[in-house]
Design an enzyme around this catalytic site. Structure first.
Site, mmCIF file in Angstrom:
data_model
loop_
_atom_site.group_PDB
_atom_site.id
_atom_site.type_symbol
_atom_site.label_atom_id
_atom_site.label_comp_id
_atom_site.label_asym_id
_atom_site.label_seq_id
_atom_site.Cartn_x
_atom_site.Cartn_y
_atom_site.Cartn_z
ATOM 1 N N SER A 6 0.827 -1.201 0.000
ATOM 2 C CA SER A 6 0.000 0.000 0.000
ATOM 3 C C SER A 6 0.872 1.267 0.000
ATOM 4 O O SER A 6 1.672 1.456 -0.920
ATOM 5 C CB SER A 6 -0.965 -0.041 1.186
ATOM 6 O OG SER A 6 -1.970 0.926 1.057
ATOM 7 N N ASP B 126 -10.092 -4.966 -3.949
ATOM 8 C CA ASP B 126 -9.508 -3.982 -3.028
ATOM 9 C C ASP B 126 -10.406 -2.742 -2.949
ATOM 10 O O ASP B 126 -10.558 -2.026 -3.933
ATOM 11 C CB ASP B 126 -8.104 -3.595 -3.531
ATOM 12 C CG ASP B 126 -7.309 -2.797 -2.500
ATOM 13 O OD1 ASP B 126 -7.926 -2.065 -1.701
ATOM 14 O OD2 ASP B 126 -6.064 -2.900 -2.510
ATOM 15 N N HIS C 259 -7.936 -5.448 0.513
ATOM 16 C CA HIS C 259 -6.698 -4.681 0.711
ATOM 17 C C HIS C 259 -5.829 -5.414 1.731
ATOM 18 O O HIS C 259 -5.698 -5.007 2.886
ATOM 19 C CB HIS C 259 -7.011 -3.257 1.168
ATOM 20 C CG HIS C 259 -5.843 -2.318 1.095
ATOM 21 N ND1 HIS C 259 -5.232 -1.982 -0.088
ATOM 22 C CD2 HIS C 259 -5.164 -1.644 2.063
ATOM 23 C CE1 HIS C 259 -4.243 -1.140 0.158
ATOM 24 N NE2 HIS C 259 -4.173 -0.927 1.458
#
Length: 232
Positions: free
Chosen positions: A119, A174, A208
Site C-alpha cells: 500500500s 480492493d 486490501h
C-alpha cells in the site's frame, strides 16, 4: 536521516539463517508497523537473505482527520486527482535510500537488495527505486500506486534501475486502493523501465491485504532475483 526519523523505532529484522549475502527491505502500509511483515517473511525465508521491515514515523494523517499514526508521508485523499505530499514523499524516499546505504556499508551490495512494500509502503518503494542512483535487484509492490506520477519520466532520468525487475501484486476486490490503480500503475511503469521486466499479478476476491498465494509468488520472485552465491 536522524532528524526525520527519531520517532520511528529500529526496524523489525528477520536475520539470514546463514551469512547474509542479500537483503529485502519491505515497507508496511499506513497505520501499521514492520512486525507483521517480518512474521510473514519469516514464513517464506530464504537462508542467505536478511529481511528488514522498518517502522514508519508517527505523524498526523490528513486522510484520517489528522489523527497521528505510523505513516511514511501524509495522504490527503485516495482519488487519482488528490493532492499529494510531495515534500513528505521525497523526504521519506531519502530516508529509505539512507537505509539501503546502511546495508551496503554492512556488506550487502545494492544490486543484491530488493525494495518492496504494501500500500503506502509499496508506493514509496516504487518511487524510491525509480529515482535512486542505487542499482537494486528489484521491487515488490503490493496493493499500491505510483506517487507523484506526473513527475515521471523526468524524475527517473538519473535512475540506475531502468532494467530492474518488478513484481506488482493487487487484489481485484480492493476497496481502498482500487485494482484499476494497480493496473494503471503497471502500464505507467512500462514506459519508465524495461516493460519485459514487469510482472503484474491479480488475486481474485482479495481485498486490501495479502494472501498465501501472493506470498508464494513473492518468495519465487526473491529466489529468482537474489539467488544464492556459490561460495556461501
Amino acid at each position: 536521516m536522524c532528524g526525520n526519523n527519531m520517532s520511528a523505532p529500529l526496524p523489525a529484522i528477520v536475520p539470514a539463517a546463514r551469512k547474509a549475502t542479500a537483503a529485502v527491505i519491505f515497507l508496511h502500509g499506513l497505520g501499521d508497523t514492520g512486525h507483521g511483515w517480518a512474521e510473514a517473511f519469516a514464513g517464506i525465508r530464504i537462508p542467505h537473505v536478511k529481511y528488514i521491515c522498518p517502522h514508519a514515523p508517527t505523524m498526523p494523517v490528513s486522510l484520517n482527520m489528522r489523527m497521528s499514526m505510523p505513516s511514511w508521508f501524509d495522504i490527503y485523499g485516495l482519488s487519482p486527482d488528490s493532492d499529494e505530499d510531495e515534500t513528505g514523499i521525497k523526504r521519506a524516499s531519502e530516508n529509505i535510500k539512507a537505509l539501503i546505504d546502511q546495508e551496503v556499508k554492512n556488506g550487502i551490495p545494492s544490486h543484491r537488495i530488493i525494495l518492496g512494500g504494501f500500500s503506502q509502503g509499496g508506493a514509496l518503494s516504487l518511487y524510491t527505486a525509480l529515482t535512486t542512483q542505487q542499482k537494486l535487484a528489484g521491487v515488490v509492490a503490493l496493493s499500491c500506486w505510483l506517487p507523484l506520477r506526473n513527475s515521471f519520466p523526468q524524475a527517473a532520468a538519473n535512475s540506475a534501475n531502468k532494467d530492474m525487475h518488478v513484481l506488482q501484486c493487487h487484489g481485484d476486490a480492493d476497496p481502498l486502493v482500487p485494482f484499476i490503480f494497480g493496473s494503471q500503475t503497471a502500464e505507467k511503469m512500462k514506459g519508465l523501465i524495461n516493460p519485459a521486466n514487469i510482472t503484474f499479478k491479480s488475486y481474485r476476491g482479495l481485498p486490501h491485504s495479502a494472501c498465501p498465494e501472493e506470498m508464494v509468488d513473492i518468495k519465487r520472485f526473491i529466489e529468482k532475483q537474489l539467488p544464492a552465491i556459490s561460495d556461501e
